[in-house]
Design an enzyme around this catalytic site. Structure first.
Site, PDB file in Angstrom:
ATOM      1  N   HIS A 319      12.931  22.868  26.844  1.00 48.60           N
ATOM      2  CA  HIS A 319      14.138  23.545  26.353  1.00 48.60           C
ATOM      3  C   HIS A 319      13.954  23.254  24.782  1.00 48.60           C
ATOM      4  CE1 HIS A 319      18.387  24.121  25.342  1.00 48.60           C
ATOM      5  NE2 HIS A 319      18.703  24.265  26.588  1.00 48.60           N
ATOM      6  N   ARG A 339      23.685  28.145  20.439  1.00 50.35           N
ATOM      7  CA  ARG A 339      23.204  29.495  19.926  1.00 50.35           C
ATOM      8  C   ARG A 339      24.094  30.274  20.264  1.00 50.35           C
ATOM      9  NH1 ARG A 339      17.567  29.476  21.857  1.00 50.35           N
ATOM     10  NH2 ARG A 339      18.556  27.340  23.128  1.00 50.35           N
TER      11      ARG A 339
HETATM   12  O1  MEZ Z   1      20.655  25.850  32.700  1.00 54.18           O
HETATM   13  C1  MEZ Z   1      20.465  25.098  31.721  1.00 54.18           C
HETATM   14  O2  MEZ Z   1      19.315  24.611  31.713  1.00 54.18           O
HETATM   15  C2  MEZ Z   1      21.524  24.826  30.812  1.00 54.18           C
HETATM   16  C3  MEZ Z   1      22.833  25.285  31.175  1.00 54.18           C
HETATM   17  C4  MEZ Z   1      21.104  24.192  29.629  1.00 54.18           C
HETATM   18  C5  MEZ Z   1      22.052  24.356  28.551  1.00 54.18           C
HETATM   19  O3  MEZ Z   1      21.259  24.800  27.401  1.00 54.18           O
HETATM   20  O4  MEZ Z   1      23.071  24.089  28.303  1.00 54.18           O
END
Ligand code: MEZ
Length: 535
Positions: A319, A339
């Site tokens: 992420h 974002r």
């Molecule tokens: O789907 C995801 O991983 C999610 C919703 C994560 C996020 O950034 O909130």
């Protein structure tokens, strides 16, 4: 206000550049630029961090080194020493895992009239579902369609998703939202009751439904209540450490271990659903993780040893915005919604170096690039990071937006004296999701008959990169579906003689291939003790 003078000066630079950046719309990268960026900076392309499996149904596949050691590890039990004829639990459908997918599966299997048992390594709801923040996708607005959703996800996943699985995901999404609402999930709505939807990285329409920035917790709370209200039995603190097959190779239960006493228990079932979640706590390549404590790829190990093959086990999701400061929340998720509602990624020079809503793999690679070759990272106590300019949100949408739309983020940083309405925050990629996993049919069955898989343990739904909000969606769509199919199948199954001969055969194959990883698997819990000893 940052106490550290270097961070304070850097944050000030971001504040000074804010007016300029706010009027700048960074262009999207071309397909060629993205490809080049990924190959150079994305961790999935660091060849020395992967190994080729030499034993098992996906022999020849590339997997992260840490996962290879577990997949080719030895069982925690001596298969010959267990008496499988005495069952501690007998049920129609055994659900392994107490997260969103397991709960959704249990509810549907119960609804279909099957006897259901849920076993979970920690407690019901200790799962990545609970930690998901930004939302769940569904094309249920007039300007959108499942076909549009399919195109976004298929492209975002590098055209590698299994088309039948992805088609099911997007087609059943609107109904999944209705189902969750009917169970009691409080999605964000306008005063007239219309669902509020936003963009995520790589979406061409606003289709992210959310419960502020704790969407997963809201969904998990509701599913857990439903499981408990239905009286579905749940055995907490009990992990599955091996699957049981019958003499014809069909799945017929699991060997369980009480996490406190280490007592071994036998659960016999007509069908089994693996819903054990992800692998963030294996900390591939030394990355921090946004995952819950039990995310150690257990389902992949159990399924693999029983004969289920893997799809795309070499693709992980980092992420882009894990918290990089302060140390207490290092690696914690800073939702993509930050974002979506207007914050931009800014480097140490105060430049908005990329469009904030590129897909996750591209965004993560771009941040890693800023912090490496380009020398545009901000020095933090733990390494380098870039800024996520949160004050920009209120500058764009007015005072009070942050508290209303992303209150959990405000609280998380507020605990450490950082007011995200006034100060930008530091972020760096964090290990978030396993794109790959066990291969399934559209009905959720793995290569092993009567063994179903749902949730993050599945590979192939999203291809080689997942878009935001499609995971909360897949746990519902494929969790419910696995529950319904496993229950229907159980109605016609008479299990044969239970056996662990597949474990013996796997040990034999390891010996013949000369593989000894020195590891017992599944791992069950991460190793953070100073002795480095496994649980
Ligand atoms: O789907 C995801 O991983 C999610 C919703 C994560 C996020 O950034 O909130």
């Amino acid at each position: 206000m940052y106490q550290d003078p270097i961070l304070a000066a850097s944050a000030q630079l971001v504040a000074e550049a804010r007016e300029r950046n706010i009027h700048f719309d960074p262009p999207r990268m071309s397909a060629g630029e993205k490809e080049q960026l990924l190959r150079t900076y994305h961790p999935d392309y660091r060849e020395d961090q992967f190994e080729i499996l030499t034993v098992g149904p996906s022999k020849g596949s590339k997997v992260p080194r840490e996962l290879a050691a577990l997949l080719q590890g030895r069982s925690r039990i001596d298969p010959a020493a267990l008496d499988l004829t005495k069952a501690d639990f007998e049920t129609d459908v055994l659900v392994i895992g107490g997260g969103g997918a397991g709960a959704a599966a249990a509810i549907e299997a119960d609804q279909a009239g099957a006897r259901v048992l849920v076993v979970t390594k920690l407690r019901m709801g200790d799962a990545n579902t609970m930690m998901a923040e930004g939302g769940i996708q569904a094309a249920d607005k007039p300007n959108d369609s499942p076909a549009q959703h399919f195109l976004d996800a298929y492209g975002g996943g590098h055209f590698a998703a299994q088309k039948d699985l992805l088609a099911k995901l997007v087609t059943e999404a609107p109904e999944a939202i209705q189902w969750l609402s009917s169970l009691g999930v409080e999605f964000d709505k306008t005063p007239d009751g219309t669902m509020i939807t936003t963009h995520g990285g790589g979406t061409s329409r606003k289709r992210m439904h959310a419960a502020k920035d704790y969407s997963g917790a809201e969904i998990m709370r509701t599913l857990r209540d439903e499981v408990l209200n239905r009286g579905i039995p749940v055995v907490d603190f009990t992990s599955a450490i091996e699957l049981i097959l019958d003499e014809t190779g069909r799945c017929a239960g699991a060997v369980l271990m009480n996490m406190e006493t280490r007592e071994l228990l036998i659960a016999r079932a007509k069908t089994v659903i693996l819903a054990t979640g992800g692998a963030g706590r294996l900390h591939y390549q030394g990355f921090p993780t946004s995952n819950h404590y039990g995310a150690t790829a257990d389902g992949l190990v159990l399924g693999y040893r029983a004969g289920a093959s893997l799809l795309y086990p070499d693709t992980l999701q980092y992420h882009p915005t894990g918290a990089a400061f302060p140390a207490q929340i290092f690696g914690a998720l800073v939702t993509e919604k930050v974002r979506s509602v207007g914050a931009m990624l800014i480097n140490a020079k105060g430049e908005a170096f990329m469009n904030p809503l590129e897909t996750r793999d591209v965004s993560a690679a771009a941040i890693i690039r800023e912090c490496s070759d380009r020398g545009n990272g901000v020095k933090t106590p733990a390494g380098y990071a870039v800024w996520l300019d949160t004050p920009m949100i209120e500058r764009k949408h007015g005072e009070g937006t942050i508290e209303k739309r992303i209150p959990a983020m405000m609280r998380m940083f507020g605990k450490y004296g950082i007011d995200i309405r006034k100060d930008p925050i530091l972020v760096y990629p964090t290990l978030h999701y396993q794109n790959g996993g066990l291969k399934i049919t559209v009905d959720g069955q793995s290569d092993v008959e009567n063994l179903y898989v749902a949730g993050e343990a599945v590979g192939g739904i999203h291809g080689r990169n997942r878009l935001m909000g499609n995971s909360l969606l897949d746990i519902i769509v494929f969790g419910r579906s696995a529950g319904a199919h496993a229950a229907a199948k159980a109605a016609s199954v008479t299990p044969g003689r239970p056996t662990l001969s597949h474990v013996e055969a796997f040990h034999q194959a390891l010996a013949e291939a000369g593989v000894d990883t020195g590891v017992l698997s599944p791992r069950l819990l991460p190793t953070y003790n100073s002795l480095g000893r496994d649980f």
